[in-house]
Design a protein around this motif. Sequence first.
Motif, PDB file in Angstrom:
ATOM      1  N   HIS A 186      -7.514   7.451  -2.473  1.00 47.22           N
ATOM      2  CA  HIS A 186      -6.637   6.749  -3.422  1.00 47.22           C
ATOM      3  C   HIS A 186      -7.247   6.547  -4.800  1.00 47.22           C
ATOM      4  O   HIS A 186      -6.579   6.008  -5.690  1.00 47.22           O
TER       5      HIS A 186
ATOM      6  N   HIS B 143      -3.691  11.993   5.443  1.00 48.03           N
ATOM      7  CA  HIS B 143      -3.300  10.671   4.959  1.00 48.03           C
ATOM      8  C   HIS B 143      -2.158  10.750   3.947  1.00 48.03           C
ATOM      9  O   HIS B 143      -1.335   9.842   3.856  1.00 48.03           O
TER      10      HIS B 143
ATOM     11  N   HIS C 151       1.526   8.833   3.775  1.00 48.93           N
ATOM     12  CA  HIS C 151       2.131   8.187   2.603  1.00 48.93           C
ATOM     13  C   HIS C 151       3.470   8.790   2.194  1.00 48.93           C
ATOM     14  O   HIS C 151       4.120   8.251   1.302  1.00 48.93           O
TER      15      HIS C 151
ATOM     16  N   HIS D  80       0.832  -1.205   0.000  1.00 50.09           N
ATOM     17  CA  HIS D  80       0.000   0.000   0.000  1.00 50.09           C
ATOM     18  C   HIS D  80       0.867   1.256   0.000  1.00 50.09           C
ATOM     19  O   HIS D  80       0.433   2.318  -0.431  1.00 50.09           O
TER      20      HIS D  80
ATOM     21  N   HIS E 101     -10.939   6.065   2.264  1.00 47.87           N
ATOM     22  CA  HIS E 101      -9.548   5.722   1.979  1.00 47.87           C
ATOM     23  C   HIS E 101      -9.331   5.190   0.564  1.00 47.87           C
ATOM     24  O   HIS E 101      -8.479   5.676  -0.168  1.00 47.87           O
TER      25      HIS E 101
HETATM   26 ZN   LIG Z   1      -3.425   5.014   2.030  1.00 54.38          ZN
END
Ligand SMILES: [Zn+2]
Length: 146
Positions: free
Chosen positions: A98, A119, A123, A37, A93
């Motif tokens: 994404h 978020h 990342h 991920h 999410h």
């Molecule tokens: Zn993520």
Amino acid sequence: MEFIIILAATFFFMEFVAWSVHKYVMHGFLWNLHEDHHTKNPNSFFEKNDYFFVIFAVPGMTCILLGTVFLIPYTLPIGLGITLYGFAYFWVHEIFIHQRFKILRNSNLKYLKAIRRAHKVHHKHLGKEHGECFGMLFVPFKYFKQ
Ligand SMILES: [Zn+2]
Ligand SMILES: [Zn+2]
Ligand SMILES: [Zn+2]
């Protein structure tokens, strides 16, 4: 009334569960399932990280089953709370942040933008260590500014 309170309490408690599992398990001994991920292969739709949806579905479904088939008190709103949190997590999410499905690309909601900002900070770190922003629906106040 009791039903709604237990459901809502479970939903909010799941944010704490998701935060701690992300921080201590996914960035811990199950890092091998979460790693892809953080280092996304653009050619594959599925990630090993998706197993966590299966893992989290088990307690949700089990509680719903206990509440509907075996009529054990309180287990139905708990199961629904866990499952609803899973749906919310998925929408926010996987879809909004994404863009695994090309919908909900933009939002003017300050709250959703703050979630995404936080978020993205998570990342920035491609590795297992030094992470930050492990939560999802609870966003630290500083991400609302900017
Ligand atoms: Zn993520
Ligand atoms: Zn992570
Ligand atoms: Zn770092």
